[in-house]
Design a protein around this motif. Structure first.
Motif, short mmCIF file in Angstrom:
data_model
loop_
_atom_site.label_atom_id
_atom_site.label_comp_id
_atom_site.label_asym_id
_atom_site.label_seq_id
_atom_site.Cartn_x
_atom_site.Cartn_y
_atom_site.Cartn_z
N ALA A 135 -0.05 -96.42 58.54
CA ALA A 135 -1.30 -96.01 58.71
C ALA A 135 -1.83 -94.57 59.22
N ASP A 136 -0.91 -93.74 59.62
CA ASP A 136 -0.57 -92.39 60.44
C ASP A 136 0.82 -92.24 60.32
N PHE A 137 1.02 -90.75 60.60
CA PHE A 137 2.58 -90.14 61.00
C PHE A 137 2.08 -89.15 62.41
N THR A 138 3.37 -88.92 62.78
CA THR A 138 3.00 -87.59 63.59
C THR A 138 4.38 -87.59 63.54
N VAL A 139 4.17 -85.71 64.00
CA VAL A 139 5.67 -84.93 63.97
C VAL A 139 5.78 -83.94 65.57
N ARG A 140 6.78 -84.41 66.48
CA ARG A 140 6.57 -83.67 67.78
C ARG A 140 8.32 -83.66 68.09
N LYS A 141 8.05 -83.24 68.81
CA LYS A 141 9.87 -82.99 69.75
C LYS A 141 9.58 -84.14 70.60
N MET A 142 11.32 -84.72 69.96
CA MET A 142 11.09 -86.43 71.14
C MET A 142 12.56 -85.94 71.46
N LYS A 143 12.55 -86.36 72.81
CA LYS A 143 13.96 -86.80 73.41
C LYS A 143 15.12 -86.95 73.54
N THR A 144 14.53 -88.71 72.62
CA THR A 144 16.27 -89.48 71.99
C THR A 144 16.62 -89.72 70.75
N TRP A 193 15.86 -90.09 66.66
CA TRP A 193 14.95 -88.67 64.88
C TRP A 193 13.72 -89.48 65.04
N GLY A 194 13.30 -90.51 65.31
CA GLY A 194 11.36 -91.46 64.99
C GLY A 194 12.03 -92.53 65.26
N SER A 195 10.52 -92.59 65.31
CA SER A 195 10.44 -94.05 66.27
C SER A 195 8.96 -94.98 65.50
N CYS A 196 8.81 -96.13 65.21
CA CYS A 196 7.50 -96.88 64.71
C CYS A 196 6.86 -97.65 65.34
N SER A 197 5.77 -97.71 66.08
CA SER A 197 4.81 -98.32 66.72
C SER A 197 4.29 -99.74 65.27
N PRO A 198 4.87 -100.74 65.16
CA PRO A 198 4.40 -101.49 64.22
C PRO A 198 2.77 -102.68 64.50
N GLU A 199 2.66 -102.44 65.73
CA GLU A 199 1.24 -103.06 65.75
C GLU A 199 0.48 -102.28 65.63
N SER A 200 0.18 -100.17 65.16
CA SER A 200 -0.46 -99.96 64.42
C SER A 200 -0.18 -99.68 63.58
N ARG A 201 0.58 -99.44 63.41
CA ARG A 201 2.26 -98.44 61.67
C ARG A 201 1.77 -97.41 61.87
N THR A 202 2.05 -96.90 62.80
CA THR A 202 2.33 -95.29 62.69
C THR A 202 3.86 -95.10 63.24
N ILE A 203 4.14 -93.73 63.06
CA ILE A 203 6.02 -93.72 62.84
C ILE A 203 5.04 -92.16 63.49
N ARG A 204 6.47 -92.19 64.13
CA ARG A 204 7.02 -90.41 64.83
C ARG A 204 7.65 -89.57 64.40
N PHE A 205 7.74 -88.89 63.54
CA PHE A 205 9.19 -88.59 64.32
C PHE A 205 9.79 -87.42 64.22
N ASN A 206 10.59 -87.02 64.47
CA ASN A 206 11.52 -85.49 65.35
C ASN A 206 11.16 -84.21 64.42
N LEU A 207 10.78 -83.56 65.55
CA LEU A 207 10.71 -82.32 64.79
C LEU A 207 12.24 -81.49 64.07
N ASP A 208 12.76 -81.90 64.37
CA ASP A 208 13.65 -81.03 64.16
C ASP A 208 14.78 -81.39 63.03
N LEU A 209 14.35 -82.03 62.08
CA LEU A 209 14.86 -83.75 60.86
C LEU A 209 14.04 -82.44 59.99
#
Length: 240
Positions: A155-164, A166-182
């Motif tokens: 559904a959507d993705f975001t790019v952000r600084k992440m603490k621990t 490289w990425g994370s996913c929320s299956p319920e909302s179908r959204t993915i977050r990516f670590n800026l360092d990638l």
């Protein structure tokens, strides 16, 4: 107001933060492996301690991994300093000019134009924004490719600084977050993270089904995972 306490487990100190939440959350923060548990406000410390003890083996494993992880030296954003984009090393050239800031890459040089007197925080913000835009251009074609191959929809993705992670996913909302360092790593590793997180739309946990799906879609995924986890992470005090 959050309530803060500590638990001692041998030589490991666990910071406990009681919040208005429903479930326990355990985190181990780089670079030193500091441990924190977020817990519901009404949960007693004895219950939280039992939870921590049950996770002790995992905590020690994460601490060993994080303490062995190579880290980038702190960046000062000075001339001739090394910076990376898509795995390639660039030498920074800082140009002060009374004009809108920008960042350009040419061969092995990264030219950062800033207004006179710009501090390190401003320079970092310009470079980080460039990394963010690089990822926002590179990610959509990869998602489109793997949506067809997997039969899922993001559904959507975001790019952000992440603490621990490289990425994370929320299956319920179908959204993915990516670590800026990638954006600093070779492109193949970004695709691995895209596949990893999209597989979570089919299997939320890291169980045998998840492993079988990863083996199916990206047979060399364990190689990418292991190499990525050995590549240098940004120098950040995530435990602060």
């Amino acid at each position: 107001m959050d309530e803060r306490q500590t638990i001692e487990l041998g030589d490991i100190t666990v910071d406990v933060v009681k919040k208005d939440i429903k479930n326990l959350h355990l985190s181990v923060y780089p670079p030193n492996g500091n441990v924190r548990i977020s817990a519901p406000q009404r949960m007693d410390l004895a219950t939280i301690r039992l939870f921590a003890v049950s996770k002790l083996r995992w905590i020690k494993q994460e601490q060993r991994k994080q303490r062995a992880q190579e880290r980038e030296a702190p960046r000062e954003y000075l001339n001739r300093e090394s910076h990376y984009l898509w795995g390639k090393r660039y030498l920074l050239d800082v140009v002060e000019k009374d004009a809108p800031p920008n960042l350009n890459h040419n061969h092995s040089q990264m030219t950062l134009q800033v207004r006179p007197g710009a501090d390190a925080a401003k320079k970092r913000a310009i470079i980080d924004e460039s990394y963010r835009q690089q990822l926002k251009s590179a990610i959509p074609p990869l998602i489109a490719k793997w949506e067809q191959l997997m039969g899922v929809t993001v559904a959507d993705f975001t790019v952000r600084k992440m603490k621990t992670k490289w990425g994370s996913c929320s299956p319920e909302s179908r959204t993915i977050r990516f670590n800026l360092d990638l954006a600093k790593k070779p492109p193949a590793f970004l695709e691995y993270v895209v596949v990893h997180e999209m597989v979570h739309l089919l299997e939320p946990t890291h169980n045998s089904h998840f492993i079988a799906l990863m083996d199916k879609f990206m047979p060399k995924w364990k190689f990418y995972r292991d190499v990525l986890n050995r590549l240098p992470l940004s120098y950040k005090r995530w435990d602060k």
